[in-house]
Design a protein around this motif. Sequence first.
Motif, mmCIF file in Angstrom:
data_model
loop_
_atom_site.group_PDB
_atom_site.id
_atom_site.type_symbol
_atom_site.label_atom_id
_atom_site.label_comp_id
_atom_site.label_asym_id
_atom_site.label_seq_id
_atom_site.Cartn_x
_atom_site.Cartn_y
_atom_site.Cartn_z
ATOM 1 N N LEU A 111 -30.315 16.374 35.122
ATOM 2 C CA LEU A 111 -30.418 14.930 34.868
ATOM 3 C C LEU A 111 -29.056 14.329 34.553
ATOM 4 O O LEU A 111 -28.723 13.223 35.004
ATOM 5 N N LEU A 112 -28.243 15.046 33.770
ATOM 6 C CA LEU A 112 -26.907 14.538 33.430
ATOM 7 C C LEU A 112 -26.020 14.447 34.670
ATOM 8 O O LEU A 112 -25.279 13.472 34.852
ATOM 9 N N LEU A 113 -26.069 15.456 35.528
ATOM 10 C CA LEU A 113 -25.271 15.418 36.760
ATOM 11 C C LEU A 113 -25.745 14.299 37.687
ATOM 12 O O LEU A 113 -24.925 13.604 38.310
ATOM 13 N N ALA A 114 -27.067 14.103 37.757
ATOM 14 C CA ALA A 114 -27.600 13.017 38.586
ATOM 15 C C ALA A 114 -27.181 11.657 38.031
ATOM 16 O O ALA A 114 -26.853 10.734 38.795
ATOM 17 N N LEU A 115 -27.187 11.515 36.697
ATOM 18 C CA LEU A 115 -26.759 10.254 36.083
ATOM 19 C C LEU A 115 -25.296 9.973 36.380
ATOM 20 O O LEU A 115 -24.911 8.830 36.687
ATOM 21 N N CYS A 116 -24.452 11.010 36.322
ATOM 22 C CA CYS A 116 -23.024 10.838 36.626
ATOM 23 C C CYS A 116 -22.841 10.333 38.060
ATOM 24 O O CYS A 116 -22.075 9.388 38.303
ATOM 25 N N ALA A 117 -23.549 10.936 39.007
ATOM 26 C CA ALA A 117 -23.440 10.523 40.406
ATOM 27 C C ALA A 117 -24.014 9.128 40.624
ATOM 28 O O ALA A 117 -23.458 8.313 41.377
ATOM 29 N N ALA A 118 -25.137 8.832 39.962
ATOM 30 C CA ALA A 118 -25.768 7.522 40.127
ATOM 31 C C ALA A 118 -24.861 6.399 39.622
ATOM 32 O O ALA A 118 -24.749 5.340 40.257
ATOM 33 N N LEU A 119 -24.203 6.612 38.492
ATOM 34 C CA LEU A 119 -23.297 5.585 37.961
ATOM 35 C C LEU A 119 -22.107 5.373 38.884
ATOM 36 O O LEU A 119 -21.604 4.247 39.024
ATOM 37 N N LEU A 120 -21.644 6.437 39.530
ATOM 38 C CA LEU A 120 -20.515 6.315 40.456
ATOM 39 C C LEU A 120 -20.850 5.374 41.611
ATOM 40 O O LEU A 120 -19.981 4.634 42.106
ATOM 41 N N ARG A 135 -32.941 21.594 33.367
ATOM 42 C CA ARG A 135 -33.493 20.278 33.693
ATOM 43 C C ARG A 135 -32.611 19.175 33.109
ATOM 44 O O ARG A 135 -32.281 18.200 33.786
ATOM 45 N N THR A 136 -32.230 19.341 31.841
ATOM 46 C CA THR A 136 -31.340 18.355 31.214
ATOM 47 C C THR A 136 -29.999 18.297 31.932
ATOM 48 O O THR A 136 -29.443 17.223 32.183
ATOM 49 N N GLY A 137 -29.470 19.472 32.275
ATOM 50 C CA GLY A 137 -28.207 19.502 33.000
ATOM 51 C C GLY A 137 -28.279 18.782 34.323
ATOM 52 O O GLY A 137 -27.370 18.023 34.688
ATOM 53 N N LEU A 170 -22.831 23.074 32.383
ATOM 54 C CA LEU A 170 -22.902 24.279 31.556
ATOM 55 C C LEU A 170 -24.070 25.205 31.924
ATOM 56 O O LEU A 170 -23.870 26.421 32.040
ATOM 57 N N PRO A 171 -25.293 24.685 32.137
ATOM 58 C CA PRO A 171 -26.388 25.610 32.462
ATOM 59 C C PRO A 171 -26.244 26.281 33.825
ATOM 60 O O PRO A 171 -26.892 27.301 34.075
ATOM 61 N N PHE A 172 -25.423 25.716 34.712
ATOM 62 C CA PHE A 172 -25.309 26.232 36.073
ATOM 63 C C PHE A 172 -23.989 26.947 36.330
ATOM 64 O O PHE A 172 -23.739 27.389 37.458
ATOM 65 N N TRP A 173 -23.142 27.066 35.297
ATOM 66 C CA TRP A 173 -21.766 27.470 35.518
ATOM 67 C C TRP A 173 -21.643 28.861 36.135
ATOM 68 O O TRP A 173 -20.907 29.070 37.086
ATOM 69 N N GLU A 174 -22.375 29.857 35.604
ATOM 70 C CA GLU A 174 -22.182 31.217 36.095
ATOM 71 C C GLU A 174 -22.531 31.334 37.582
ATOM 72 O O GLU A 174 -21.813 31.971 38.361
#
Length: 407
Positions: free
Chosen positions: A211-220, A207-209, A328-332
């Motif tokens: 949110l971080l990916l969504a924040l990165c895209a939103a700022l872009l 969930r945290t991961g 990181l949580p989705f890498w594998e």
Amino acid sequence: MPDHPPARPSPAAARDGRALEVLWAFLRLGLTSFGGPVAHLGYFRTEFVERRRWLDDARYADLVALCQFLPGPASSQVGIAIGLGRAGWGGALAAWAGFTLPSAVALVAFAHGLAQWPALAASGAVHGLKVVAVAVVAQAVWSMARALCPDRLRAGIAVAAALLVLAAPTAAGQVGAIVLGGAVGRWALRLAPLSPAPHRDPGIGRRTGALLLALCAALLVALPALATTLSSTLLHAVAVVYRAGALVFGGGHVVLPLLQAGVVPPGWVDNDAFLAGYGAAQAVPGPLFSFAAYLGAVMPAPLGGAWSAAVLLVAIFAPGLLLVAGALPFWEALRRRAGAQRAMGGIHAAVVGVLAAALYDPVWTSAIASRADFGVALAAFGLLVVGRVSPLWVVAAGAAAGAWLHA
């Protein structure tokens, strides 16, 4: 009286102590790690796998693979991931600060020198830095092409990307070339599947991961819109630098065309000052992304100075931090998707073409004005590629040669 066992430090105190440990370890590397991202990864392995034993070889290789897969400064992202695993978010920020600030401070000092002595910008030594930049970018194109374009399809993607960027020399042309490269790779490239890796707890939940990916895209998306709405020059500069940090694949040298297309056409940075700073960035240790601090320092009012340097330095690294922590949580699961692997193969090939186009314009066209300039660039290229001389000494020799030719 009965002996009492010593009190154990609280978890918060333990994390703070580990964060300071991370800061000092990465500060030492930030002061001594010359040679670019590949060399940085070698220094990291020696320090954190062999010497300190914070992680094993398998875990380190997995982090390197993740950061090579993601956009952003790969060596800095590996450092951030090591700090995150060692001491949480405080460790991640400590790793970034320790590794980045020495080079950022040195480049801001160089920018201050150009501002204090304007004649320095037209000196032979600064022209020598611009000529060395030709050799450095040529070396990057050479080594990346050998590694990332091993077959005809990917070589063709690189050539097509270079032609597209030369025909449309804007940020949109560069991003379009990268997107098209990913699309062609996704549907046409054939790669061997990766073997599964053992499961490891990344210390961040899904969930945290997300949110971080969504924040990165939103700022872009949000930063350019907000800058336009508020008519803020500073926000426009932050949006340009953030976009460059979010879209760089294949190493720090690829940030050159993205930043040049964003800061030179609006007149924020003169092209000669841009290339002089890029040449100087080769002579300092640590990540090449610290070049953003130099750009912030040399911009005219209302930008410029230490404040602008700090803001742009954070802006260029922010997407890399958000991406590596979020992925990181989705890498594998992600690394085993054949479509994602093929798309990344095409993107990496397109990046080689984008950098090759930048080698011609603005790097070559702005630096090579005579046979002597070409000779210095060729000698620097030979020292880097054949002689494997440290970039620090090549930059120093180029500046000296430029000063001698000017005299």
